[in-house]
Design a protein around this motif. Structure first.
Motif, PDB file in Angstrom:
ATOM      1  N   UNK A  73      58.672  42.505  26.225  1.00 17.04           N
ATOM      2  CA  UNK A  73      59.811  42.349  26.815  1.00 17.04           C
ATOM      3  C   UNK A  73      60.591  41.145  26.888  1.00 17.04           C
ATOM      4  N   UNK A  74      59.836  39.973  26.613  1.00 17.95           N
ATOM      5  CA  UNK A  74      60.360  38.719  26.022  1.00 17.95           C
ATOM      6  C   UNK A  74      61.153  38.696  25.163  1.00 17.95           C
ATOM      7  N   UNK A  75      60.722  39.414  23.981  1.00 14.17           N
ATOM      8  CA  UNK A  75      61.488  39.452  22.746  1.00 14.17           C
ATOM      9  C   UNK A  75      62.698  40.286  23.198  1.00 14.17           C
ATOM     10  N   UNK A  76      62.575  41.270  23.780  1.00 13.69           N
ATOM     11  CA  UNK A  76      64.089  41.983  24.181  1.00 13.69           C
ATOM     12  C   UNK A  76      64.884  41.139  24.927  1.00 13.69           C
ATOM     13  N   UNK A  77      64.378  40.367  25.900  1.00 12.25           N
ATOM     14  CA  UNK A  77      65.276  39.488  26.722  1.00 12.25           C
ATOM     15  C   UNK A  77      65.814  38.519  25.777  1.00 12.25           C
ATOM     16  N   UNK A  78      65.139  37.966  24.691  1.00 15.04           N
ATOM     17  CA  UNK A  78      65.619  36.833  23.574  1.00 15.04           C
ATOM     18  C   UNK A  78      66.569  37.407  22.851  1.00 15.04           C
ATOM     19  N   UNK A  79      66.460  38.761  22.326  1.00 17.02           N
ATOM     20  CA  UNK A  79      67.548  39.341  21.624  1.00 17.02           C
ATOM     21  C   UNK A  79      68.994  39.620  22.314  1.00 17.02           C
ATOM     22  N   UNK A  80      68.826  39.977  23.394  1.00 10.31           N
ATOM     23  CA  UNK A  80      69.919  40.246  24.379  1.00 10.31           C
ATOM     24  C   UNK A  80      70.714  38.808  24.470  1.00 10.31           C
ATOM     25  N   UNK A  81      69.752  37.669  24.749  1.00 10.83           N
ATOM     26  CA  UNK A  81      70.409  36.494  24.857  1.00 10.83           C
ATOM     27  C   UNK A  81      71.142  35.897  23.678  1.00 10.83           C
ATOM     28  N   UNK A  86      76.236  35.573  20.316  1.00 10.05           N
ATOM     29  CA  UNK A  86      77.085  36.147  19.099  1.00 10.05           C
ATOM     30  C   UNK A  86      78.292  37.108  19.438  1.00 10.05           C
ATOM     31  N   UNK A  87      78.292  37.450  20.896  1.00 11.21           N
ATOM     32  CA  UNK A  87      79.615  38.216  21.194  1.00 11.21           C
ATOM     33  C   UNK A  87      79.335  39.592  21.113  1.00 11.21           C
ATOM     34  N   UNK A  88      77.975  40.061  21.168  1.00 15.77           N
ATOM     35  CA  UNK A  88      77.587  41.367  21.052  1.00 15.77           C
ATOM     36  C   UNK A  88      77.093  41.937  22.466  1.00 15.77           C
ATOM     37  N   UNK A  89      77.530  42.965  22.921  1.00 17.18           N
ATOM     38  CA  UNK A  89      77.138  43.707  24.094  1.00 17.18           C
ATOM     39  C   UNK A  89      76.603  45.118  23.966  1.00 17.18           C
ATOM     40  N   UNK A  90      76.721  45.535  23.053  1.00 18.86           N
ATOM     41  CA  UNK A  90      76.430  47.147  22.875  1.00 18.86           C
ATOM     42  C   UNK A  90      75.686  47.125  21.482  1.00 18.86           C
ATOM     43  N   UNK A  91      74.651  47.930  21.549  1.00 22.41           N
ATOM     44  CA  UNK A  91      73.716  47.979  20.094  1.00 22.41           C
ATOM     45  C   UNK A  91      73.292  49.506  20.221  1.00 22.41           C
ATOM     46  N   UNK A  92      72.895  49.982  18.994  1.00 17.48           N
ATOM     47  CA  UNK A  92      72.330  51.196  19.065  1.00 17.48           C
ATOM     48  C   UNK A  92      70.574  50.790  18.419  1.00 17.48           C
ATOM     49  N   UNK A 113      67.615  44.623  30.490  1.00 12.24           N
ATOM     50  CA  UNK A 113      67.595  43.724  31.681  1.00 12.24           C
ATOM     51  C   UNK A 113      68.604  42.244  31.137  1.00 12.24           C
ATOM     52  N   UNK A 114      68.380  41.975  29.630  1.00  9.55           N
ATOM     53  CA  UNK A 114      69.226  40.935  29.253  1.00  9.55           C
ATOM     54  C   UNK A 114      70.621  41.091  29.071  1.00  9.55           C
ATOM     55  N   UNK A 115      71.108  42.463  29.172  1.00 10.88           N
ATOM     56  CA  UNK A 115      72.602  42.862  29.553  1.00 10.88           C
ATOM     57  C   UNK A 115      73.023  43.647  28.411  1.00 10.88           C
ATOM     58  N   UNK A 116      72.306  44.109  27.440  1.00 13.19           N
ATOM     59  CA  UNK A 116      72.474  44.995  26.367  1.00 13.19           C
ATOM     60  C   UNK A 116      72.882  46.169  26.795  1.00 13.19           C
ATOM     61  N   UNK A 117      73.794  46.947  26.251  1.00 20.02           N
ATOM     62  CA  UNK A 117      73.923  48.329  26.455  1.00 20.02           C
ATOM     63  C   UNK A 117      73.587  49.147  25.350  1.00 20.02           C
ATOM     64  N   UNK A 118      72.778  50.353  25.503  1.00 17.69           N
ATOM     65  CA  UNK A 118      72.401  51.095  24.522  1.00 17.69           C
ATOM     66  C   UNK A 118      73.497  52.333  24.257  1.00 17.69           C
TER      67      UNK A 118
END
Length: 118
Positions: A73-81, A86-92, A113-118
């Motif tokens: 879960x921490x890795x996911x939050x770090x990725x989102x951060x 880098x200016x990225x909000x949406x990922x696949x 949770x970090x704010x990324x949209x799938x």
């Protein structure tokens, strides 16, 4: 394309599932692919731009503390951060042939949770 033999081991089966998903899934500069790699001890996530063929960045749990699912879960939050920086909000999301369960799901939930949209 070479002929693919019948998968016999778990790793071969996972690779086969990953290739099947990757036929339709692709990351771009605006919406990169969030790839998860899971080993027995660690988990790694990276953002990949398939159009240019380059990895934007990689996050791993080697310096984090806690149980494996907590570290995921921490890795996911770090990725989102780092993606937000880098200016990225949406990922696949690319689960790489793994079942969407446990640590793989924890990475996805942490990224959301970090704010990324799938």
């Amino acid at each position: 394309m070479p002929k693919i033999a019948i998968p016999r081991t778990r790793a071969e089966k996972r690779t086969r599932r990953h290739l099947r998903v990757r036929k339709t899934l692709s990351g771009t500069a605006e919406r990169p692919r969030l790839v998860v790699f899971r080993s027995l001890k660690h988990i790694t996530a990276q953002l990949v731009d398939d159009v240019q063929g380059r990895t934007l960045f990689t996050v791993t749990d080697t310096k984090l503390d806690g149980k494996k699912s907590e570290k995921s879960a921490q890795v996911g939050k770090l990725v989102a951060e780092r993606a937000k920086e880098a200016g990225i909000t949406r990922v696949v999301f690319d689960r790489a042939g793994y079942q969407y369960h446990g640590r793989v799901k924890a990475v996805a939930d942490g990224a959301r949770e970090g704010g990324l949209e799938f």
